[in-house]
Design a protein around this motif. Structure first.
Motif, PDB file in Angstrom:
ATOM      1  N   LYS A 362      42.298  23.252  30.087  1.00 40.49           N
ATOM      2  CA  LYS A 362      42.138  24.594  30.654  1.00 40.49           C
ATOM      3  C   LYS A 362      42.668  25.660  29.704  1.00 40.49           C
ATOM      4  CE  LYS A 362      46.528  24.436  33.176  1.00 40.49           C
ATOM      5  NZ  LYS A 362      47.196  24.439  34.482  1.00 40.49           N
ATOM      6  N   HIS A 363      43.693  25.342  28.914  1.00 37.45           N
ATOM      7  CA  HIS A 363      44.240  26.339  27.993  1.00 37.45           C
ATOM      8  C   HIS A 363      43.204  26.707  26.930  1.00 37.45           C
ATOM      9  CE1 HIS A 363      48.249  24.407  29.279  1.00 37.45           C
ATOM     10  NE2 HIS A 363      48.118  25.554  29.910  1.00 37.45           N
ATOM     11  N   PHE A 364      42.607  25.695  26.326  1.00 39.19           N
ATOM     12  CA  PHE A 364      41.565  25.958  25.328  1.00 39.19           C
ATOM     13  C   PHE A 364      40.346  26.582  25.988  1.00 39.19           C
ATOM     14  CE2 PHE A 364      37.665  24.434  23.196  1.00 39.19           C
ATOM     15  CZ  PHE A 364      37.780  25.163  22.018  1.00 39.19           C
ATOM     16  N   ALA A 365      40.005  26.086  27.196  1.00 37.85           N
ATOM     17  CA  ALA A 365      38.811  26.593  27.881  1.00 37.85           C
ATOM     18  C   ALA A 365      38.934  28.078  28.183  1.00 37.85           C
ATOM     19  CB  ALA A 365      38.580  25.807  29.164  1.00 37.85           C
ATOM     20  N   ASN A 366      40.125  28.536  28.545  1.00 32.67           N
ATOM     21  CA  ASN A 366      40.300  29.963  28.836  1.00 32.67           C
ATOM     22  C   ASN A 366      40.205  30.811  27.573  1.00 32.67           C
ATOM     23  OD1 ASN A 366      41.112  30.861  31.790  1.00 32.67           O
ATOM     24  ND2 ASN A 366      41.861  28.770  31.506  1.00 32.67           N
ATOM     25  N   GLU A 413      33.362  33.819  33.063  1.00 32.89           N
ATOM     26  CA  GLU A 413      33.109  35.256  32.989  1.00 32.89           C
ATOM     27  C   GLU A 413      34.084  36.071  33.836  1.00 32.89           C
ATOM     28  OE1 GLU A 413      29.002  36.429  33.137  1.00 32.89           O
ATOM     29  OE2 GLU A 413      28.317  34.427  32.618  1.00 32.89           O
ATOM     30  N   LEU A 414      35.172  35.455  34.280  1.00 32.58           N
ATOM     31  CA  LEU A 414      36.123  36.139  35.160  1.00 32.58           C
ATOM     32  C   LEU A 414      37.245  36.796  34.372  1.00 32.58           C
ATOM     33  CD1 LEU A 414      36.421  33.325  37.884  1.00 32.58           C
ATOM     34  CD2 LEU A 414      35.061  35.429  38.005  1.00 32.58           C
ATOM     35  N   PRO A 415      37.989  37.757  34.975  1.00 32.64           N
ATOM     36  CA  PRO A 415      39.157  38.352  34.311  1.00 32.64           C
ATOM     37  C   PRO A 415      40.245  37.315  34.072  1.00 32.64           C
ATOM     38  CG  PRO A 415      38.460  39.658  36.210  1.00 32.64           C
ATOM     39  CD  PRO A 415      37.693  38.382  36.265  1.00 32.64           C
ATOM     40  N   GLU A 416      41.220  37.645  33.211  1.00 31.28           N
ATOM     41  CA  GLU A 416      42.190  36.659  32.703  1.00 31.28           C
ATOM     42  C   GLU A 416      42.896  35.860  33.796  1.00 31.28           C
ATOM     43  OE1 GLU A 416      46.521  36.727  30.561  1.00 31.28           O
ATOM     44  OE2 GLU A 416      44.990  37.968  29.625  1.00 31.28           O
ATOM     45  N   GLU A 417      43.602  36.522  34.699  1.00 33.76           N
ATOM     46  CA  GLU A 417      44.381  35.780  35.713  1.00 33.76           C
ATOM     47  C   GLU A 417      43.464  35.008  36.648  1.00 33.76           C
ATOM     48  OE1 GLU A 417      45.614  35.011  39.695  1.00 33.76           O
ATOM     49  OE2 GLU A 417      44.552  36.890  39.262  1.00 33.76           O
ATOM     50  N   THR A 418      42.374  35.625  37.069  1.00 28.93           N
ATOM     51  CA  THR A 418      41.437  34.958  37.983  1.00 28.93           C
ATOM     52  C   THR A 418      40.809  33.751  37.305  1.00 28.93           C
ATOM     53  OG1 THR A 418      40.933  37.158  38.860  1.00 28.93           O
ATOM     54  CG2 THR A 418      39.524  35.341  39.561  1.00 28.93           C
ATOM     55  N   ALA A 419      40.437  33.899  36.039  1.00 29.33           N
ATOM     56  CA  ALA A 419      39.842  32.784  35.303  1.00 29.33           C
ATOM     57  C   ALA A 419      40.838  31.643  35.145  1.00 29.33           C
ATOM     58  CB  ALA A 419      39.363  33.259  33.928  1.00 29.33           C
ATOM     59  N   PHE A 420      42.079  31.973  34.811  1.00 30.88           N
ATOM     60  CA  PHE A 420      43.082  30.924  34.658  1.00 30.88           C
ATOM     61  C   PHE A 420      43.291  30.182  35.973  1.00 30.88           C
ATOM     62  CE2 PHE A 420      47.585  29.505  34.661  1.00 30.88           C
ATOM     63  CZ  PHE A 420      47.462  28.544  33.668  1.00 30.88           C
ATOM     64  N   ARG A 421      43.413  30.934  37.062  1.00 32.48           N
ATOM     65  CA  ARG A 421      43.575  30.275  38.363  1.00 32.48           C
ATOM     66  C   ARG A 421      42.381  29.402  38.675  1.00 32.48           C
ATOM     67  NH1 ARG A 421      41.268  32.019  42.774  1.00 32.48           N
ATOM     68  NH2 ARG A 421      41.348  34.251  42.338  1.00 32.48           N
ATOM     69  N   ARG A 422      41.195  29.929  38.458  1.00 34.64           N
ATOM     70  CA  ARG A 422      39.976  29.178  38.800  1.00 34.64           C
ATOM     71  C   ARG A 422      39.807  27.951  37.910  1.00 34.64           C
ATOM     72  NH1 ARG A 422      37.531  26.584  41.199  1.00 34.64           N
ATOM     73  NH2 ARG A 422      35.402  26.677  41.987  1.00 34.64           N
ATOM     74  N   SER A 423      40.384  27.973  36.708  1.00 34.46           N
ATOM     75  CA  SER A 423      40.193  26.859  35.776  1.00 34.46           C
ATOM     76  C   SER A 423      40.944  25.604  36.189  1.00 34.46           C
ATOM     77  CB  SER A 423      40.617  27.281  34.363  1.00 34.46           C
ATOM     78  OG  SER A 423      42.025  27.423  34.264  1.00 34.46           O
ATOM     79  N   TYR A 424      41.930  25.755  37.090  1.00 31.70           N
ATOM     80  CA  TYR A 424      42.666  24.541  37.472  1.00 31.70           C
ATOM     81  C   TYR A 424      42.831  24.368  38.977  1.00 31.70           C
ATOM     82  CZ  TYR A 424      47.074  27.119  38.355  1.00 31.70           C
ATOM     83  OH  TYR A 424      48.051  27.957  38.851  1.00 31.70           O
ATOM     84  N   THR A 425      42.356  25.330  39.764  1.00 39.21           N
ATOM     85  CA  THR A 425      42.437  25.173  41.207  1.00 39.21           C
ATOM     86  C   THR A 425      41.105  24.663  41.751  1.00 39.21           C
ATOM     87  OG1 THR A 425      41.907  27.513  41.499  1.00 39.21           O
ATOM     88  CG2 THR A 425      44.237  26.906  41.490  1.00 39.21           C
ATOM     89  N   MET A 426      41.073  24.409  43.066  1.00 40.53           N
ATOM     90  CA  MET A 426      39.965  23.654  43.637  1.00 40.53           C
ATOM     91  C   MET A 426      38.789  24.518  44.103  1.00 40.53           C
ATOM     92  SD  MET A 426      41.250  20.530  43.571  1.00 40.53           S
ATOM     93  CE  MET A 426      40.825  19.423  44.904  1.00 40.53           C
ATOM     94  N   TYR A 427      39.071  25.755  44.483  1.00 44.84           N
ATOM     95  CA  TYR A 427      38.037  26.584  45.097  1.00 44.84           C
ATOM     96  C   TYR A 427      38.181  28.031  44.627  1.00 44.84           C
ATOM     97  CZ  TYR A 427      38.324  22.717  48.478  1.00 44.84           C
ATOM     98  OH  TYR A 427      38.379  21.478  49.066  1.00 44.84           O
ATOM     99  N   ASP A 428      37.070  28.781  44.656  1.00 46.16           N
ATOM    100  CA  ASP A 428      37.221  30.219  44.514  1.00 46.16           C
ATOM    101  C   ASP A 428      37.511  30.809  45.898  1.00 46.16           C
ATOM    102  OD1 ASP A 428      34.797  30.591  45.931  1.00 46.16           O
ATOM    103  OD2 ASP A 428      33.619  30.851  44.113  1.00 46.16           O
ATOM    104  N   ASP A 453      50.616  37.573  41.410  1.00 45.82           N
ATOM    105  CA  ASP A 453      51.942  38.165  41.206  1.00 45.82           C
ATOM    106  C   ASP A 453      52.770  37.336  40.233  1.00 45.82           C
ATOM    107  OD1 ASP A 453      51.274  40.152  42.961  1.00 45.82           O
ATOM    108  OD2 ASP A 453      52.382  39.322  44.668  1.00 45.82           O
ATOM    109  N   THR A 454      52.735  36.015  40.394  1.00 51.51           N
ATOM    110  CA  THR A 454      53.504  35.139  39.497  1.00 51.51           C
ATOM    111  C   THR A 454      52.952  35.205  38.080  1.00 51.51           C
ATOM    112  OG1 THR A 454      54.010  33.637  41.332  1.00 51.51           O
ATOM    113  CG2 THR A 454      54.278  32.760  39.105  1.00 51.51           C
ATOM    114  N   TYR A 455      51.636  35.186  37.949  1.00 52.79           N
ATOM    115  CA  TYR A 455      51.026  35.199  36.617  1.00 52.79           C
ATOM    116  C   TYR A 455      51.389  36.467  35.855  1.00 52.79           C
ATOM    117  CZ  TYR A 455      47.660  34.636  32.867  1.00 52.79           C
ATOM    118  OH  TYR A 455      47.104  34.489  31.620  1.00 52.79           O
ATOM    119  N   HIS A 456      51.391  37.594  36.542  1.00 60.49           N
ATOM    120  CA  HIS A 456      51.630  38.875  35.863  1.00 60.49           C
ATOM    121  C   HIS A 456      53.112  39.217  35.720  1.00 60.49           C
ATOM    122  CE1 HIS A 456      47.404  39.826  35.659  1.00 60.49           C
ATOM    123  NE2 HIS A 456      47.251  39.750  36.965  1.00 60.49           N
ATOM    124  N   ASP A 457      53.989  38.434  36.312  1.00 62.37           N
ATOM    125  CA  ASP A 457      55.420  38.741  36.314  1.00 62.37           C
ATOM    126  C   ASP A 457      56.081  38.302  35.005  1.00 62.37           C
ATOM    127  OD1 ASP A 457      58.025  39.371  37.143  1.00 62.37           O
ATOM    128  OD2 ASP A 457      58.313  37.394  38.058  1.00 62.37           O
TER     129      ASP A 457
END
Length: 620
Positions: A362-366, A413-428, A453-457
């Motif tokens: 996921k790190h490389f994928a993002n 094609e998602l913004p940074e935090e949303t893309a990172f979350r979506r890259s390893y979680t189960m659902y949008d 909040d955690t990602y941007h903190d």
């Protein structure tokens, strides 16, 4: 109650038990302990340890106990035995909460001062060891595992729907939440004091966010030296220590370093049933593990993973405490069981290296997604159309590359935090809201906001390190450290994680992301550090997976159970999940057009957890 709580935790400490009680204001304090004897096997290491007005019940290991002991002895402290428990007790006596930043290890403990009537709970910096608590009136009840509290207090507990929704999103419950509304986890790097009159205060003695923010401006260290020192310290024990050895970079590096300081050390590796491995197109890790073992004189033991999953599923759900849908917990449990049967109580794991050094796909994928977004839409459209039509599996085998491609396009094609979350979680967001009760849509948004909040903190100026920090705050304590602790302790075995160490963390965040991912290579800085130690073919081999053949299990062993959960399960009958949405997941997975095996495995674990919670009397 103390005896019943400790009885529920006998697997964590089969070598001995003890209890302590004392007046505290208008009430009493009761401490119980189950002992897994690793350092100072004699009675001078027994717990709860009481000396000169202090009583301590402690779970964990201090790897810098020898240095602290020498410092205390030079100040005139005299020790009765050689345990790190006694070092901790004397450090507390001398420095109080100021001793906490000095501790290097994994720990959760309670210390009671008979003179003041104050009880203090503390948890290690990175959340390696668990500490659950429930506040009751003017007091509290605490334990190392939630099941002990649920078994005793079940009738007064309520299932936390937000925690269950978070578990559906992540396939684990974040460390900041708990599966019961009345229970909580003491945050990593913090302490909680309760006074005799019931008043409480708390403090934080270490913050990974602050460490990462400061480390980005620090000079880069000799990473190899930092990791070798951590590994050497983690070998501290009066009983045999072994390692996990998958043949991948992390476990091979730790095993090679451990063998330098403990020649002939044992290691344990896993293999799968041939038909399962073939169906999943799983890499042959065993040959690499054998190569490392032969190179460094390691005594290698192979454990075949051919589990009776129908039996292990409810067993593992019980041991894991909260709904955790990662089948790697089964691997850990079976390896630790085999090691324990061979007389091994302590094992070293490479856990944490992927999170800290950007080793996951996921790190490389993002990073790749940022480049993908720069492509003209006319080029992206046909790619997406082709991938969408490709099957992830046929009746005879699964196609891993297609699964990866579909996964990538779901967030590319998602913004940074949303893309990172979506890259390893189960659902949008819409998928998750469509799966659960419509009344819980607001809770879905609340859970997603917590991730953002955690990602941007943080104040990091580096994309890769922002991902690593989010992993270290969410993924590592919520999933990997949690299942490792629970599944290993279920086998009465202690797993130590040399990469999850305060000095290694500090070093990791002083390394810029451009040196962690170089070209297509993740963990580049770690590979550079390991290169003088390991053969090149081990350092640069394709990444393996410490997982399980889920598609094979779901399509064969577990298909009848999944049908039962859809038609008669408590998740559906309670109204938490929508039956028609769950059926669509099952149908799409069975058709081979989408890979929902991980989603369905987690729903099975959630179903069993929910059944067990209801059996204790917990309310929904």
């Amino acid at each position: 109650m103390t005896d019943r709580l400790t009885k529920a935790l006998v697997h964590r400490g089969p070598d001995g038990s003890g209890r302590y009680h004392h007046a505290a204001g208008a009430g009493e304090v009761h401490l119980g302990h189950r002992r897994l004897s690793i350092i100072d096997l004699s009675e001078t290491g027994a717990q709860p340890m009481v000396a000169s007005g202090l009583a301590l019940s402690y779970n964990g290991e201090l790897y810098n106990a020898p240095e602290l002991r020498r410092e205390l002895e030079s100040a005139g402290v005299r020790f009765r035995g050689t345990s790190d428990t006694e070092v901790l007790l004397q450090a507390w006596r001398r420095w109080g909460t100021d001793c906490l930043p000095r501790l290097r290890g994994m720990f959760a403990f309670a210390v009671f001062d008979e003179r003041t009537g104050e009880l203090v709970l503390a948890r290690d910096q990175l959340g390696i060891k668990p500490l659950f608590l429930v506040r009751r009136g003017g007091g509290l009840v605490f334990a190392s595992e939630l099941k002990a509290l649920a078994g005793e207090l079940g009738g007064s507990l309520t299932v936390d729907n937000a925690a269950l929704i978070a578990s559906l999103l992540y396939y684990w419950v974040p460390d900041g939440r708990c599966a019961f509304s009345e229970a909580e986890k003491l945050p990593p790097g913090s302490w909680l004091r309760i006074r005799p009159d019931g008043r409480t205060d708390h403090g934080r003695f270490w913050s990974i966010r602050d460490v990462a923010n400061e480390a980005q401006h620090a000079p880069e260290p000799d990473l190899g030296a930092v990791i070798e020192e951590s590994t050497r310290k983690h070998l501290l024990a009066d009983v045999p220590v072994a390692t996990f050895l998958s043949g991948g970079l992390d476990s091979s590096y730790l095993t090679a370093l451990a063998a330098r300081h403990s020649p002939g050390i044992s290691a344990y590796t896993i293999g799968f049933r041939a038909e399962d491995a073939k169906f999943e197109a799983m890499p042959d890790d065993l040959k690499y593990a054998k190569q490392v073992a032969a190179r460094f004189g390691v005594d290698l033991h192979e454990i075949e993973i051919a589990p009776q999953v129908l039996d292990l599923l409810p067993q593992m759900t019980y041991h894991l405490d909260e709904p955790i849908g990662d089948p790697a917990a089964i691997n850990t449990y079976l390896i630790c069981t085999a090691a324990r049967e061979a007389g091994v109580k302590v094992m070293l794991s490479g856990m944490g290296a992927d999170e800290l050094f950007a080793g996951y796909r996921k790190h490389f994928a993002n990073l790749l997604a940022v480049r993908y977004q720069r492509l003209p839409r006319a080029m992206r459209g046909p790619v997406e159309s082709v991938v969408d039509r490709m099957p992830v599996a046929t009746a005879r085998r699964g196609y891993r590359s297609v699964r990866f491609a579909k996964r990538f396009l779901s967030f590319a094609e998602l913004p940074e935090e949303t893309a990172f979350r979506r890259s390893y979680t189960m659902y949008d967001r819409d998928e998750l809201a469509g799966l659960v009760n419509p009344d819980l849509a607001g809770t879905v948004d609340e859970v997603l906001a917590e991730h953002a909040d955690t990602y941007h903190d943080n104040a990091l100026n580096d994309f890769v390190n922002r991902m690593c920090l989010a992993d270290a705050r969410l993924f590592l304590p919520g999933l990997n450290l949690a299942y490792t602790d629970r599944s290993s302790m279920a086998a009465s075995t202690e797993v130590r994680v040399p990469f999850v160490d305060v000095e290694v963390v500090k070093a990791a965040f002083s390394i810029p992301g451009a040196k962690k991912i170089v070209g297509r290579q993740g963990k580049a800085a770690l590979k550079q550090a390991a290169s003088p130690v390991l053969p090149k073919e081990i350092v640069y081999r394709p990444k393996g997976l410490f997982s399980a053949p889920l598609r094979a299990w779901m399509s064969r062993d577990l298909a009848p159970l999944m049908r039962e959960v859809v038609n008669e399960g408590v998740l559906v009958s309670s109204g938490l999940l929508r039956q028609e949405a769950l059926q669509r997941l099952v149908d799409a997975d069975a058709a081979g057009q989408q890979d929902f095996s991980k989603h369905l495995w987690h729903i099975l674990t959630l179903e069993y957890w929910y059944r067990a919670a209801k059996s204790t009397g917990a309310q929904s």
